[in-house]
Scaffold this motif. Structure first.
Motif, PDB file in Angstrom:
ATOM      1  N   ASN A 110     -17.912  39.402 -31.605  1.00  0.00           N
ATOM      2  CA  ASN A 110     -18.049  38.498 -32.740  1.00  0.00           C
ATOM      3  C   ASN A 110     -18.744  37.213 -32.324  1.00  0.00           C
ATOM      4  OD1 ASN A 110     -16.665  40.114 -34.719  1.00  0.00           O
ATOM      5  ND2 ASN A 110     -14.765  39.647 -33.629  1.00  0.00           N
ATOM      6  N   VAL A 111     -19.559  36.692 -33.244  1.00  0.00           N
ATOM      7  CA  VAL A 111     -20.375  35.514 -32.958  1.00  0.00           C
ATOM      8  C   VAL A 111     -20.042  34.414 -33.962  1.00  0.00           C
ATOM      9  CG1 VAL A 111     -22.723  34.594 -32.852  1.00  0.00           C
ATOM     10  CG2 VAL A 111     -22.239  36.907 -31.993  1.00  0.00           C
ATOM     11  N   ALA A 112     -19.830  33.215 -33.436  1.00  0.00           N
ATOM     12  CA  ALA A 112     -19.567  32.057 -34.288  1.00  0.00           C
ATOM     13  C   ALA A 112     -20.718  31.068 -34.191  1.00  0.00           C
ATOM     14  CB  ALA A 112     -18.262  31.388 -33.881  1.00  0.00           C
ATOM     15  N   VAL A 113     -21.092  30.510 -35.316  1.00  0.00           N
ATOM     16  CA  VAL A 113     -22.120  29.471 -35.359  1.00  0.00           C
ATOM     17  C   VAL A 113     -21.506  28.259 -36.038  1.00  0.00           C
ATOM     18  CG1 VAL A 113     -24.421  28.827 -36.128  1.00  0.00           C
ATOM     19  CG2 VAL A 113     -23.923  31.215 -35.555  1.00  0.00           C
ATOM     20  N   PRO A 133     -21.610  40.897 -35.704  1.00  0.00           N
ATOM     21  CA  PRO A 133     -20.896  40.208 -36.796  1.00  0.00           C
ATOM     22  C   PRO A 133     -20.980  38.696 -36.588  1.00  0.00           C
ATOM     23  CG  PRO A 133     -19.553  41.957 -35.820  1.00  0.00           C
ATOM     24  CD  PRO A 133     -20.712  41.733 -34.897  1.00  0.00           C
ATOM     25  N   VAL A 134     -21.559  37.995 -37.540  1.00  0.00           N
ATOM     26  CA  VAL A 134     -21.818  36.563 -37.390  1.00  0.00           C
ATOM     27  C   VAL A 134     -21.085  35.798 -38.488  1.00  0.00           C
ATOM     28  CG1 VAL A 134     -23.575  34.752 -37.373  1.00  0.00           C
ATOM     29  CG2 VAL A 134     -24.083  36.990 -36.361  1.00  0.00           C
ATOM     30  N   THR A 135     -20.434  34.726 -38.077  1.00  0.00           N
ATOM     31  CA  THR A 135     -19.808  33.811 -39.030  1.00  0.00           C
ATOM     32  C   THR A 135     -20.375  32.420 -38.811  1.00  0.00           C
ATOM     33  OG1 THR A 135     -17.766  35.092 -39.044  1.00  0.00           O
ATOM     34  CG2 THR A 135     -17.651  32.844 -39.889  1.00  0.00           C
ATOM     35  N   TYR A 185     -13.684  34.877 -31.329  1.00  0.00           N
ATOM     36  CA  TYR A 185     -15.137  34.952 -31.204  1.00  0.00           C
ATOM     37  C   TYR A 185     -15.529  35.019 -29.724  1.00  0.00           C
ATOM     38  CZ  TYR A 185     -15.268  33.944 -36.140  1.00  0.00           C
ATOM     39  OH  TYR A 185     -15.079  34.008 -37.509  1.00  0.00           O
ATOM     40  N   ASP A 186     -16.487  35.868 -29.430  1.00  0.00           N
ATOM     41  CA  ASP A 186     -16.892  36.086 -28.037  1.00  0.00           C
ATOM     42  C   ASP A 186     -17.974  35.104 -27.582  1.00  0.00           C
ATOM     43  OD1 ASP A 186     -15.465  38.762 -27.361  1.00  0.00           O
ATOM     44  OD2 ASP A 186     -16.390  39.094 -29.334  1.00  0.00           O
ATOM     45  N   VAL A 187     -18.717  34.565 -28.516  1.00  0.00           N
ATOM     46  CA  VAL A 187     -19.744  33.600 -28.166  1.00  0.00           C
ATOM     47  C   VAL A 187     -19.875  32.608 -29.320  1.00  0.00           C
ATOM     48  CG1 VAL A 187     -21.708  34.854 -29.152  1.00  0.00           C
ATOM     49  CG2 VAL A 187     -22.085  33.346 -27.212  1.00  0.00           C
TER      50      VAL A 187
END
Length: 778
Positions: A110-113, A133-135, A185-187
């Motif tokens: 999972n990716v967080a921005v 998967p981006v949030t 989130y992984d990154v």
């Protein structure tokens, strides 16, 4: 430099370096490819390149700062390429196609921005396109960040919607994050904008990796103080760095450098002003855009391919040549003889121009020479490439052509005139008239007629070349180590590299210093001096020839390739057998540089051009009033006879009273047959030996026209002859040769032939069996 050092040096080739505009562009847009597509009217293809580089084409074009203009190589030659207007034309004429739809499997990480400005959205776009998967978390109620202050919302909101149409992501507006790596989130990518929250990580972020001290947390965009365009570029770059981390667990991948080592060759570059747009708004139409894009120089380090005949002919750069040559010398196949680059290796003229134009001084001349030597040692170098020239070298050293004339006993030997093997082969008077002048000015001048050994060097025959060099050095030492006066630039190159102990001077500066007055008047006619490739670093020699030409009354017109940029006439390296088409192409390019006649001081240049029909004289024609501009080049049989004649002339004037008689051959040849022999590099006396062999052994057939036909092995060649007896000799009606060895033993009429001149490798020519042949060509 050792062979391995050469291989390592070739790895320094700059051909793959980015163009100046690409390195300066925050998106690293491939300006070469972009302009190339537009120049051909392929706006849709150009759009794909642009979109892949910038993510949001309409936004990127609007905020583009044109950093590339200051680095464009064209700016000093008509003005920088109008890249922004080309970007606008690309958008206008591409039809703005939808993004490509990728059916990639959904990733597990999972990716967080954090931040929905242009940098965060760019990061989200790239990660979502790859199936992550981006949030996106945004503390305000809208996306776009600083774009609201710079652009029309209708433009950027529509562009964002368009680019995300096949890249779904979760958007959390009015959602403020209080820690840099939210749970689950992984990154994480921090892009909170100028003055935004950095969670204390701003001070330790590395600009080249966008990595923070927190595992899996990257930071970029306006938060780091960059421009809006740089913020967009950060988001795109951070996505690649983050994916690398997700795949490897390492945050050490670096962004592409912002500088390039590409070296652009501008010696032939001319001004080309920017295209003026016809519209009042200054926008290009499709044709104007194509013309402007055509001004792009496609900046890459390609001087070698532009100027080196070999690389231009094969359209290959040093690293590709290195790979193919190494595979040829050390093939993976079990037969042990690679064929991939045999002809390429044999095509090199050994002129060294590749090294002169290369900013890294990559030396393919010596690399390919060492490759020839390696192939010679393992028996894989095609012998047909150099057999004729090695036999010509042997003739130059034979008693028929070689000669040493010493000064009179009372005179110490101060100079040794070494004209080389080809000067007298072209015209014996070149040597005799020059030697007469030298002896008049300095009686203690000896004369040595021989070959410098270049054919053995170019053939990779190291043992033979050492034999030649030792003989020259012994003669020089026996004469008391005089100064050697050379007439041939190739001889000088060989002496410098392989006989460095011998002090040398050139004939032409010596003649100039001795106030030699040209016997021919140029009457103001315009000519161009063609510099030999071997004279490239011989400024004194080049100027001396020009001074002598002007003293004769000629007017000089410079050539495009001359002096330090001198290119090979095509003769060097003996490429005529390896690649005749290449030789013809090189000769044509040299003789069409200018329409006026040439003056040369390398006799191989003179004869090569004369054979191609170019009006040309040797500087010695001018000095001693010998041949004119239309004198044809002697063929190979005439060259051999000229060397015999030179020895007789020298002995008659300065040597012994007993003069060797001219060769009395048994063959009678018509001018047409002689011309064919010369054109095909067939030696008349070798064809004669084939006729005599057929007569002696009876191995011949009578043809319907009454002529005899037969063949014989001469050295490694198979000569076929058609002839008939005439008087006390034989009239040669036709001849040709197979440059091949016949592998089977000869049986003639059921009996093995014995006796002098019989080659038992020959095939049973009388039988109906198929000859077993071993061709030594690729």
């Amino acid at each position: 430099m050792t062979y391995m050092e050469m291989l390592e040096h070739i790895e320094n080739c700059l051909e793959q370096e980015e163009a100046f505009c690409t390195a300066a562009c925050p998106f690293h847009l491939d300006g070469r490819a972009f302009c190339e597509r537009i120049s051909k009217g392929r706006f849709r293809a150009a759009y794909q390149i642009y979109r892949n580089a910038v993510g949001f084409p309409r936004i990127a074009c609007a905020i583009c700062e044109e950093n590339c203009r200051n680095f464009c190589a064209r700016k000093d030659f008509g003005g920088a390429v109008e890249m922004k207007r080309l970007e606008q034309a690309c958008l206008a004429y591409s039809g703005l196609p939808e993004p490509a739809r990728y059916h990639l499997p959904k990733k597990q990480q999972n990716v967080a921005v954090i931040g929905a400005g242009i940098s965060g959205l760019a990061f989200a776009l790239r990660m979502a396109e790859k199936g992550y998967p981006v949030t996106v978390f945004e503390k305000s109620s809208r996306i776009g960040g600083e774009l609201w202050e710079r652009l029309d919302p209708d433009l950027f909101l529509e562009e964002i919607r368009r680019q995300f149409c096949y890249a779904p992501y979760d958007l959390c507006l009015n959602h403020e994050i209080t820690e840099p790596n939210p749970p689950g989130y992984d990154v994480t990518y921090l892009a909170t904008g100028a003055g935004g929250e950095a969670f204390g990580l701003l001070g330790d972020v590395e600009r080249e990796t966008l990595a923070t001290s927190r595992e899996g947390v990257f930071l970029g965009g306006s938060l780091m103080g960059g421009s809006l365009a740089e913020a967009l570029a950060d988001g795109l770059a951070a996505s690649q760095l983050a994916e690398h981390y997700l795949k490897t667990g390492r945050m050490d991948r670096r962004r592409p450098p912002s500088e390039t080592r590409v070296a652009l060759d501008t010696r032939l570059l001319q001004d080309a002003p920017a295209v003026e747009a016809a519209s009042e708004e200054g926008a290009y139409d499709d044709r104007e855009a194509a013309r402007e894009a055509g001004r792009c120089l496609g900046c890459r380090c390609d001087a070698c391919q532009k100027h080196c005949d070999l690389m231009n002919y094969y359209r290959k750069y040093p690293q590709v040549i290195q790979d193919e040559v190494c595979y040829t010398i050390h093939p993976a196949s079990l037969d042990g003889n690679g064929t991939l680059a045999k002809r390429l290796i044999g095509t090199c003229n050994q002129c060294g121009f590749c090294r002169e134009v290369c900013p890294e001084e990559i030396d393919l001349e010596h690399f390919l020479l060492e490759s020839r030597r390696a192939m010679q040692k393992n028996g894989s170098l095609p012998w047909v490439y150099h057999d004729f020239w090695l036999r010509d070298l042997a003739f130059s050293q034979s008693s028929e052509a070689s000669l040493l004339l010493r000064p009179r006993s009372e005179e110490p030997c101060r100079y040794l005139f070494f004209p080389g093997c080809q000067l007298g082969a072209s015209d014996p008077r070149y040597v005799t008239e020059s030697y007469r002048f030298l002896r008049e000015r300095e009686p203690g001048t000896a004369l040595l007629l021989s070959c410098c050994g270049a054919p053995a060097v170019w053939a990779g025959e190291q043992e033979k070349q050492e034999e030649v060099f030792l003989a020259i050095k012994k003669t020089w030492m026996d004469l008391g180590k005089p100064v050697v006066i050379l007439a041939c630039p190739t001889c000088r190159k060989i002496f410098r590299e392989y006989l460095p102990d011998i002090t040398c001077d050139y004939l032409y500066p010596f003649l100039l210093e001795q106030n030699c007055s040209p016997k021919r008047s140029g009457d103001g006619r315009t000519v161009s001096v063609f510099d030999s490739c071997s004279s490239r670093r011989e400024a004194k020699l080049q100027q001396a020839v020009r001074d002598l030409t002007v003293a004769a009354g000629y007017s000089l017109q410079p050539l495009l390739y001359e002096r330090e940029n001198a290119k090979c006439c095509g003769w060097g390296g003996h490429v005529s057998f390896a690649n005749p088409d290449y030789l013809q192409k090189a000769v044509k390019e040299r003789i069409t540089q200018a329409s006026q006649p040439y003056v040369t001081y390398c006799v191989n240049c003179r004869d090569t051009f004369a054979e191609a029909g170019k009006p040309v004289v040797h500087i010695l024609d001018v000095l001693w009033d010998l041949g004119n501009e239309s004198r044809p080049a002697p063929d190979i049989n005439e060259r051999r006879e000229n060397r015999r004649k030179l020895k007789r002339m020298a002995l008659l004037e300065w040597g012994e009273k007993t003069i060797p008689s001219a060769r009395l051959g048994a063959l009678i040849c018509s001018p047409e047959v002689r011309k064919k022999l010369g054109r095909e590099h067939l030696i008349e006396e070798e064809a004669e030996s084939a006729v005599l062999f057929c007569e002696r052994t009876g191995r011949r057939l009578r043809m319907e026209n009454g002529n005899f036909s037969g063949y014989a092995m001469v050295g490694r060649m198979t000569y076929w002859v058609e002839y008939r007896p005439e008087g006390s000799g034989y009239r040669l009606e036709n001849a040709y040769a197979h440059r091949m060895e016949i592998a089977r033993e000869e049986i003639w009429n059921g009996k093995r032939q014995e006796g002098p001149g019989v080659d038992h490798r020959a095939d049973d020519w009388a039988s109906s069996e198929t000859a077993g042949r071993k061709e030594n060509e690729d």
